[in-house]
Design an enzyme around this catalytic site. Structure first.
Site, mmCIF file in Angstrom:
data_model
loop_
_atom_site.group_PDB
_atom_site.id
_atom_site.type_symbol
_atom_site.label_atom_id
_atom_site.label_comp_id
_atom_site.label_asym_id
_atom_site.label_seq_id
_atom_site.Cartn_x
_atom_site.Cartn_y
_atom_site.Cartn_z
ATOM 1 N N ASP A 52 38.353 40.505 53.960
ATOM 2 C CA ASP A 52 39.160 40.518 53.102
ATOM 3 C C ASP A 52 38.343 41.442 51.862
ATOM 4 O O ASP A 52 38.967 42.547 51.264
ATOM 5 C CB ASP A 52 39.627 39.161 52.627
ATOM 6 C CG ASP A 52 40.439 39.086 51.234
ATOM 7 O OD1 ASP A 52 41.100 40.132 51.039
ATOM 8 O OD2 ASP A 52 40.429 38.063 50.710
ATOM 9 N N LYS B 274 50.705 34.023 47.800
ATOM 10 C CA LYS B 274 50.791 35.172 46.655
ATOM 11 C C LYS B 274 52.315 35.221 46.332
ATOM 12 O O LYS B 274 52.548 35.657 45.200
ATOM 13 C CB LYS B 274 50.032 36.568 46.629
ATOM 14 C CG LYS B 274 48.599 36.501 46.516
ATOM 15 C CD LYS B 274 48.027 37.774 46.387
ATOM 16 C CE LYS B 274 46.574 37.623 46.385
ATOM 17 N NZ LYS B 274 45.979 38.898 46.441
HETATM 18 FE FE LIG Z 1 43.499 35.711 48.968
#
Ligand SMILES: [Fe+2]
Length: 258
Positions: free
Chosen positions: A207, A128
């Site tokens: 997650d 990211k």
């Molecule tokens: Fe991710």
């Protein structure tokens, strides 16, 4: 006094063992007074050489551990820099890593694998860092196609960033595959079922759970019970049923932090 021919054969056999990497203490027996002088001398020299080699190997192992530790710290700092860019990501990697490690322990995956799960969890969203600035602005705006493309690319970017770190081993694939789904509708590669490593399935569950239970731009963090229900709804299609079951039991029994 030992028969010199027998003693020589014994010496050669032990040297061959040592040459093959099996550092045996048997060589010390040949330094005793019951062996001919020349056999004692060679045995002492070989014994000394063996000790020095062992010491160097130990030193190299320590050096490798230090290098690995430093490289990991560097990468972790980069991952934390992402947290500075996106407040909602702060602490997410650490929590996912901790959950993944706990699931690994519960599944008896062994120390090395559990360590890999922790590291992969910590670094899973490092890709990211490649997001454009607008991804971190306009929180309530629905993502357009270009933004979706960036979102779908981050596991591949993460993989590419970490690919040079040999010591990550299979953990690299866990980062790469953490948004794949069992039914093949995940990204970036659309892998399905057995193509997705267990480590990546574990990270995926951790997650999802952390994303549901913590505050995000688009939602307030929800209680664990809600998250368990949502995990149950996508278990078998997106997430691995066994991993979800194991995760829920672990958090129910030992809480969010243990
Ligand atoms: Fe991710």
């Amino acid at each position: 006094m030992k028969d010199p021919r027998k003693a020589r054969r014994q010496l050669i056999a032990i040297i061959k063992e040592i040459a093959a990497g099996n550092y045996t203490d048997d060589i010390m027996e040949l330094t005793g007074p019951q062996y001919p002088d020349e056999i004692q001398e060679v045995a002492e020299a070989v014994g000394m050489m063996m000790v020095k080699i062992e010491a160097r190997e130990f030193h190299l192992e320590q050096l490798y551990e230090t290098i690995k530790h430093n490289a990991l710290r560097t990468v972790t700092s980069i991952a934390q820099a992402l947290g500075a860019r996106d407040l909602y990501t702060e602490g997410h990697g650490e929590r996912v890593g901790a959950y993944a490690e706990r699931v690994g322990r519960r599944m008896d995956l062994g120390d090395r694998e559990c360590e890999r799960l922790r590291v992969a969890g910590m670094l899973h969203d490092i890709g990211k860092i490649g997001f454009s600035d607008r991804m971190f602005q306009n929180d309530d705006m629905a993502p357009d196609e270009a933004m979706m493309q960036e979102i779908r690319s981050h596991p591949q970017w993460g993989h590419d960033i970490l690919a040079g770190l040999d010591f990550l081993g299979p953990a690299l694939e866990y980062v790469h595959a953490h948004h794949e789904r069992l039914d093949g509708r995940g990204y970036p590669r659309g892998l399905c079922d057995g193509q997705i490593p267990l480590g990546a399935r574990i990270i995926a569950v951790a997650d999802c759970f952390d994303a549901i239970t913590t505050d995000r731009p688009y939602q307030k963090g929800r209680p664990p019970e809600d998250a368990f229900r949502i995990l149950g709804e996508i278990s078998g299609t997106a997430l691995d049923e066994k991993v979800v079951e194991c995760f829920v039991r672990e958090v129910e029994e030992n809480g969010l932090e243990s």
